[in-house]
Design an enzyme around this catalytic site. Structure first.
Site, PDB file in Angstrom:
ATOM      1  N   SER A  36     138.277  24.034  97.889  1.00  0.00           N
ATOM      2  CA  SER A  36     137.599  22.711  97.404  1.00  0.00           C
ATOM      3  C   SER A  36     138.439  22.660  96.055  1.00  0.00           C
ATOM      4  O   SER A  36     139.388  22.269  96.118  1.00  0.00           O
ATOM      5  CB  SER A  36     136.105  23.086  97.292  1.00  0.00           C
TER       6      SER A  36
ATOM      7  N   ASP B 210     135.419  17.138 107.521  1.00  0.00           N
ATOM      8  CA  ASP B 210     135.217  17.455 105.954  1.00  0.00           C
ATOM      9  C   ASP B 210     135.553  16.362 105.391  1.00  0.00           C
ATOM     10  O   ASP B 210     136.671  15.909 105.422  1.00  0.00           O
ATOM     11  CB  ASP B 210     135.902  18.588 105.987  1.00  0.00           C
TER      12      ASP B 210
ATOM     13  N   HIS C 238     132.208  21.655 105.108  1.00  0.00           N
ATOM     14  CA  HIS C 238     133.040  21.959 103.719  1.00  0.00           C
ATOM     15  C   HIS C 238     132.734  23.398 103.408  1.00  0.00           C
ATOM     16  O   HIS C 238     133.572  23.806 102.372  1.00  0.00           O
ATOM     17  CB  HIS C 238     132.501  20.895 102.641  1.00  0.00           C
TER      18      HIS C 238
END
Length: 492
Positions: free
Chosen positions: A301, A358, A424
């Site tokens: 991320s 995602d 995610h």
């Protein structure tokens, strides 16, 4: 691999026929698309299977020749031999080399196989075999200086430095006075990752070099979230930096404002993330001077975005930088096409692991699909328009590197409609990579990564079949091994 530990009685062979017929009639119930998980055995497994059948054949012949048995009449001997030949004929007709992989796949993936499920739900780590990369890596074993000490048996890498990131924005001081317990909202500098170096001699020999790892976490504080939404493109360096010419257009490398802020801002008690990484890598280069080194940068991320900035910074910090490789999980877009081309020209290798479900991997930027953008640029009119927008639009983002696409729907354990958080989640990413075989292929039946953390972090997104089995195995009350505190460590 098939293992046969005892003689196979001929009168029990009908059980194999029944299992074979049952398996061919119905596919695995765990595959969402109801497709069979049959995999053709490779040449090695086929040879091993043939060897086992040959050993079984010899065992049947050996037991029939008992030296201590009294002499029997020729009629009885002929009858026994005919029975053995008939048993071997039935055994060969079963074609176990083809049946066994099918039975094994069904057994391994079946929730009825409680032993395997209990192992997957345990906290014990089990990894896939590691290949020997030393022969593929350009290195000289004679010049390599091996470490004088041995690392801990369960660790190949040793952490050498903790890294901190600092946000350039902050909340008013009165927030601390009103709500002193909400430190995570006002804390500007937080632990973001670490630098580690391989200290295990066997691992160094296997890889053919000493590896330096830089690992970066995802978003965790309030101010980091605030930096994430500052999505305007800004120049990567000062205005004197050389611009790149792409398709007739002169472009300056630009990156997202928030990511660059977290990367370059200094804290009250710590240097910036950029300064810390460069300083530590130079120190390790000097310490292991004369050895073959490599630098691996990984992040999830926000950490995936910062990993690209770290790679760009290291690629230009010295003339003799070791080979750089980036492995990003669920990373957003970071910069424009000029930034992507700058990383490529500096020989930075980037592998982006992307989950099809995602949404974070599709932002920021104007275009949702990289494929659509590529097709439009191939046309004359749209291509010129997009090239012009690259220079003037503050959201002209482009992904970097090679993409490895995984899919939540391919997992037999996760629900096809798993929520955004699960798609995610880093543990979900590692689970999908562990079961990845190829694009649009079924989940790898012999995946070994434990489901314990996935079950505890994403229980609502795991299929009820497995949560109920976990409850039956008395594993549903396990607490999380590592609970995140309300505030990440501060350098002060």
């Amino acid at each position: 691999m098939m293992q046969i530990g005892s003689t196979l009685p001929a009168h029990n062979l009908h059980l194999f026929r029944a299992k074979r017929a049952n398996f061919q009639c119905s596919g695995s119930p765990l595959n969402p698309s109801n497709r069979s998980l049959i995999q053709k055995p490779d040449s090695l497994s086929t040879e091993i299977t043939k060897k086992h059948l040959s050993n079984l054949d010899k065992l049947l012949q050996k037991q029939s020749k008992n030296p201590n048995a009294p002499d029997s009449d020729p009629a009885l001997t002929k009858s026994t031999t005919d029975g053995e030949n008939r048993a071997r004929g039935i055994l060969e007709g079963l074609n176990l080399s083809r049946v066994w992989p099918e039975m094994k796949a069904a057994e391994e993936m079946s929730p009825r196989h409680l032993n395997r499920l209990q192992r997957l739900l345990s906290k014990s780590s089990e990894y896939s075999p590691r290949n020997n990369l030393g022969s593929r890596w350009p290195t000289s074993r004679e010049e390599t200086q091996w470490p004088r000490h041995v690392a801990l048996p369960d660790r190949s890498y040793r952490v050498t430095k903790s890294l901190y990131a600092t946000a350039s924005i902050g909340l008013p001081k009165w927030v601390d006075e009103v709500a002193p317990d909400l430190g995570w909202m006002t804390q500007r500098s937080s632990w973001i990752g670490y630098v580690a170096v391989c200290d295990d001699r066997r691992e160094i020999q296997r890889m053919g070099r000493r590896d330096i790892v830089i690992a970066l976490r995802g978003t965790a504080t309030c101010l980091e979230w605030a930096e994430n939404v500052r999505d305007l493109l800004v120049p990567l360096a000062d205005e004197n930096q050389e611009s790149k010419e792409i398709d007739g257009q002169v472009l300056q490398p630009k990156v997202e404002c928030g990511f660059l802020s977290l990367f370059k801002t200094r804290g009250a008690h710590v240097p910036s993330l950029a300064e810390s990484v460069v300083e530590e890598v130079k120190r390790l280069k000097e310490k292991y001077k004369g050895e073959t080194l490599s630098i691996t940068i990984t992040g999830h991320s926000l950490g995936a975005a910062l990993a690209l900035l770290v790679a760009d910074e290291l690629s230009t910090c010295a003339p003799d930088v070791p080979p750089l490789a980036v492995f990003s999980f669920g990373g957003p877009r970071v910069g424009n096409r000029a930034f992507a081309n700058q990383l490529n020209s500096n020989n930075v290798k980037v592998l982006r692991i992307v989950n099809s479900q995602d949404v974070i991997t599709r932002v920021p930027g104007m275009f949702v699909s990289e494929e659509l953008d590529k097709k439009l640029r191939q046309t004359a009119v749209a291509g010129k328009l997009l090239n012009a927008l690259d220079n003037n639009m503050p959201w002209a983002y482009a992904h970097v590197g090679t993409e490895l696409r995984v899919d939540t729907k391919m997992s037999p354990f996760l629900k096809p409609n798993a929520d955004v958080a699960c798609c995610h989640d880093l543990e979900a990413y590692l689970h999908l990579v562990d079961g990845f075989l190829a694009s649009n292929s079924p989940f790898r039946p012999n995946a070994k990564r434990s489901l314990w953390r996935l079950l505890n972090e994403q229980r609502s997104n795991v299929k009820r079949l497995y949560t109920s089995k976990a409850k039956a195995l008395s594993l549903n009350n396990l607490e999380r091994e590592m609970s995140m505190s309300t505030c990440l460590p501060s350098p002060s």
